[in-house]
Motif scaffolding. Structure first.
Motif, short mmCIF file in Angstrom:
data_model
loop_
_atom_site.label_atom_id
_atom_site.label_comp_id
_atom_site.label_asym_id
_atom_site.label_seq_id
_atom_site.Cartn_x
_atom_site.Cartn_y
_atom_site.Cartn_z
N ASP A 9 -3.92 -10.94 6.63
CA ASP A 9 -4.14 -10.27 5.29
C ASP A 9 -3.52 -9.27 5.01
O ASP A 9 -2.93 -9.13 3.86
CB ASP A 9 -5.63 -9.76 5.48
N LEU A 10 -2.92 -8.44 5.98
CA LEU A 10 -2.05 -7.36 5.81
C LEU A 10 -0.62 -7.87 5.45
O LEU A 10 0.06 -7.20 4.37
CB LEU A 10 -1.94 -6.51 7.04
N VAL A 11 0.00 -8.66 6.00
CA VAL A 11 1.25 -9.37 5.63
C VAL A 11 1.38 -10.02 4.45
O VAL A 11 1.87 -9.63 3.52
CB VAL A 11 1.76 -10.43 6.90
N TRP A 12 0.39 -10.41 4.27
CA TRP A 12 0.11 -11.44 2.66
C TRP A 12 0.22 -10.36 1.53
O TRP A 12 0.95 -10.38 0.86
CB TRP A 12 -1.38 -11.98 2.78
N ARG A 45 2.96 -9.45 -1.09
CA ARG A 45 2.66 -9.84 -2.29
C ARG A 45 2.88 -8.63 -3.28
O ARG A 45 3.66 -8.68 -4.53
CB ARG A 45 1.18 -10.34 -2.58
N SER A 46 2.77 -7.48 -2.71
CA SER A 46 2.76 -6.23 -3.40
C SER A 46 4.32 -6.00 -3.68
O SER A 46 4.63 -5.35 -4.79
CB SER A 46 2.14 -4.94 -3.14
N GLY A 57 6.52 -8.46 -4.04
CA GLY A 57 7.13 -9.29 -4.71
C GLY A 57 7.94 -10.17 -4.09
O GLY A 57 8.88 -10.88 -4.39
N LYS A 58 7.91 -10.43 -2.60
CA LYS A 58 8.81 -11.06 -1.88
C LYS A 58 8.52 -12.53 -1.78
O LYS A 58 7.43 -12.98 -1.92
CB LYS A 58 8.78 -10.77 -0.28
N THR A 59 9.40 -13.31 -1.46
CA THR A 59 9.22 -14.71 -1.32
C THR A 59 9.01 -14.97 0.44
O THR A 59 10.01 -14.38 0.89
CB THR A 59 10.55 -15.49 -2.01
N ALA A 60 8.39 -15.77 0.61
CA ALA A 60 8.22 -15.97 2.04
C ALA A 60 8.12 -17.45 2.65
O ALA A 60 7.36 -18.24 1.76
CB ALA A 60 6.85 -15.35 2.50
N ALA A 111 -6.64 -15.19 -3.47
CA ALA A 111 -7.31 -14.58 -2.33
C ALA A 111 -6.65 -14.01 -1.34
O ALA A 111 -5.73 -14.86 -0.73
CB ALA A 111 -8.47 -15.50 -2.54
N LEU A 112 -7.03 -13.02 -0.62
CA LEU A 112 -6.66 -12.72 0.62
C LEU A 112 -6.99 -14.02 1.53
O LEU A 112 -7.82 -14.52 1.34
CB LEU A 112 -7.42 -11.40 1.22
N PRO A 113 -6.15 -13.97 2.60
CA PRO A 113 -6.32 -15.23 3.50
C PRO A 113 -7.60 -15.26 4.23
O PRO A 113 -8.21 -16.19 4.19
CB PRO A 113 -5.20 -14.73 4.58
#
Ligand code: ADP
Ligand code: MG
Length: 267
Positions: free
Chosen positions: A176-179, A183-184, A186-189, A229-231
């Motif tokens: 959740d924290l990484v996601w 996202r905040s 704006g990174k591509t993963a 949604a959060l994971p």
């Protein structure tokens, strides 16, 4: 929209004492800016090879690997790589570990340090910055490794099994924290994981690979409500089990074609 990352007809061959080994073949993949994608597949299907190609650590034998339309020829500051092992330096404090990328690139300015402090704070490590790695739990160490990877402000994060050594509870919290953090910002993963549930819960798109040689079998785009949604919430979404089953079936279908099929974790 122009893709941020692209693989075009990529073939990679490892050459060593035992001769040449065709690791991956015919890889075509486009990843848009801000997308979160996962690579899943049996051991040896080329997941780490794909990350190394994207990181500019390997050059393809054939085909092209591009970022923003430019061929990737060497490691670049646009791409950050986070490994399963956190590789923190035991003699350096948390803050000094997290700022090492800035130091190496000659950017350890007051502003840079302030940014790393804000990252540590966001990742719940604000109080821990002067502590030493041996004082931290596995989950905390991975959060330091994430802060260190984000410190140099890469556009893309490559994540090779970053949660696999953690207890389930911690792993879910970190997902959740990484996601949320990526996202905040704006990174591509691009996440490599053997945990299909993790892939389905975290990603916009899951890429399924097969081995011998490594190749892409298919891609699954997650339903919009799951993506948003959060994971931990995505795992409870009505479509989650269905997506999980589709990925699992695809993996099974690509399984056994090469020699020595084993070890897909149905986590
Ligand atoms: P995964 O990460 O999915 O387990 P890898 O990318 O590590 O797969 O490996 C893909 C294929 O390339 C496998 O057949 C593996 O044996 C081979 N391979 C990986 N690294 C090397 C290397 N350094 N030298 C020779 N073969 C390699
Ligand atoms: Mg690997």
């Amino acid at each position: 929209m122009k893709p941020l990352l692209e693989l075009r007809g990529v073939i990679h061959v490892y050459v060593g004492d035992q001769g040449a080994n065709l690791a991956v073949e015919g890889l075509d993949l486009s990843i848009s800016r801000g997308q979160f994608i996962s690579l899943v597949g049996p051991s040896g299907c080329g997941k780490t090879t794909v990350l190394s190609l994207l990181a500019g650590l390997l050059l393809p034998a054939k085909g092209e690997v591009l970022i923003d339309g430019e061929t990737i020829r060497r490691p670049s500051a646009k791409i950050g790589y986070m490994l399963q092992q956190d590789y923190l330096f035991p003699w350096r404090s948390i803050l000094d570990n997290a700022t090492i990328g800035l130091e190496l690139s000659g950017r350890k300015t007051a502003e840079g340090i302030a940014y790393v402090r804000s990252l540590l704070h966001e990742l719940g490590l604000g109080e821990a910055e002067s502590r030493m790695p041996y004082e931290l739990s596995g989950g905390m160490r991975q959060r330091v490794a994430l802060a260190r990877t984000l410190a140099t402000e890469p556009e893309v994060l490559l994540l090779d099994e970053p949660f696999s050594s953690l207890d389930l509870q911690i792993k879910l919290q970190l997902e959740d924290l990484v996601w949320k953090t990526l996202r905040s910002l704006g990174k591509t993963a691009v996440l490599v994981t053997h945990d299909l549930a993790e892939a389905a819960a975290m990603s916009d798109t899951v890429i399924v690979l097969a081995r011998n040689p490594g190749r892409i079998l298919t891609r699954f785009d997650m339903p919009e409500e799951m993506r948003a949604a959060l994971p931990t919430e995505a795992r409870r979404h009505p479509s989650f089990q269905h997506m999980y089953d589709l990925i699992w079936e695809k993996l099974e279908s690509g399984h056994g074609k090469g020699e020595g099929a084993d070890e897909i974790d149905k986590a």
